[in-house]
Design an enzyme around this catalytic site. Sequence first.
Site, PDB file in Angstrom:
ATOM      1  CG  HIS A 100      -1.666  -1.223   1.469  1.00 57.27           C
ATOM      2  ND1 HIS A 100      -2.024  -1.666   2.719  1.00 57.27           N
ATOM      3  CD2 HIS A 100      -2.157  -2.148   0.603  1.00 57.27           C
ATOM      4  CE1 HIS A 100      -2.704  -2.789   2.629  1.00 57.27           C
ATOM      5  NE2 HIS A 100      -2.795  -3.105   1.347  1.00 57.27           N
ATOM      6  CE1 TYR A 123      -0.374   2.617  10.270  1.00 58.37           C
ATOM      7  CE2 TYR A 123       0.288   0.491  11.181  1.00 58.37           C
ATOM      8  CZ  TYR A 123      -0.671   1.310  10.582  1.00 58.37           C
ATOM      9  OH  TYR A 123      -1.924   0.800  10.314  1.00 58.37           O
TER      10      TYR A 123
END
Length: 474
Positions: free
Chosen positions: A74, A137
């Site tokens: 992605h 993240y």
Amino acid sequence: MVATVFGKTLNARKTPIPGLLLLDLPVHGDSRGWFKENWQREKMATSEIGLPDFGPVQNNISFNDAVGTTRGIHAEPWDKYVSVATGRIFGAWVDLREGETFGAVFTAELDPSTAIFVPRGVGNSYQTLEADTAYTYLVNDHWSPDATYTFLNLADETAAIAWPIPLDDVEISAKDKDHPRLADVVPMPPKKILVTGANGQLGRALRAEFGEHPWIEYATRADLDLTSPDLDAARRWRDYSTIVNAAAYTKVDAAETPDGRAEAWAANVTAVAALARIATANGITLVHVSSDYVFDGMKGDAYRADDALSPLGVYGQTKAAGDAVVQTVPRHYVLRTSWVIGDGNNFVRTMASLAGRGIDPRVVDDQFGRLTFTSDLARAIRFVLDGDVPTGVYNVTGQGEPTSWFDIARRVYELSGHDPARVTGVSTDDYFAGATAPVAPRPRNSMLDATDTAAVGIPLGDADARLREYLARA
């Protein structure tokens, strides 16, 4: 199971994908476990480490039960800082941005002693190598249905990623299995550049310098009202990297009237403050064009960029206020210029027209400075955006000997094939004596010192050479 590596020195390693940085993180451990600074802005966002100060706004955690859980590839329209909290992963990154490195691949294993910074548009995917693996993240934007996302099939033959565990043997979502091959991927476009004041002299020069591209937006007031209270919602500002503010109220004398004063403050201060707020909130670089009118012209030599501001009239006051506002933006460039000449009505064109019509003008001879041509100013703006120029305030004017408006008028007559003696010099006071409309005070000394500008490599044109070229094209 591979043990976490202790005792590393904080370090960032470049990869074949521009902007993708692999970091070594110091992890301190003993028999009780370990501790690390997972993200430390003051240490990591430095020139020595090379990690950008990307301004994260959200922290996410992905937990994976089983070995072989595979996610991606992605590419999102934001930057991402990924690190492992527990366990170990194999990561694969593919550049899905427009450009020469489209399709470039990098792979690495990550454990708690490593992290990776993934820039906008680089596809990322992860395969767990241990059970109960969790990675975190940080991202600098929130998901939006209006944003652009790009995907690549995990099994793409061109990328040819050497997965430690074959894809036939791992858990993959149906969505990820259906992503396109590289030949069918729509690349992530670059962030946009917005140029305001696109119909002005500088705006037209910027269009000639930058050209027509899908990621460059040239906006007039009809396209974007910078004084609108809805400006924050007028664009998806996270999609922009740069705003070049070439819009301004420049009617120096009209600014001394009640209506002009209000218009000058609205365009040169209120609108600039709105752009500064938007730039700060969205990590945008703001380039702002200023004026010699921020100084009173009393200094005995050329003004440096760091000289104290002391404007005389309303126009100068609004430009000085705008300068101060722009300098609150983390990434800003204030380019101060003087005596601008470009595609439009200006002093040089007026003098050339008078010469051709047989008119002998009176021109002030006690104001001194240097002409600046918009082609040079546009080139300087492009340089600061393309190069590694420290943010700050820079003087950008034509180079050569300082001249008066009287000297320039005579030079225009000469270069146009007319007798320069037809031009008569007159003092500023005498020129405006008897004026019935408001007249703004002018700085007598408009000379700007561009030594610091040249030192960082910003190109500067020769004023007289540009004047000859300009008249030759007229």
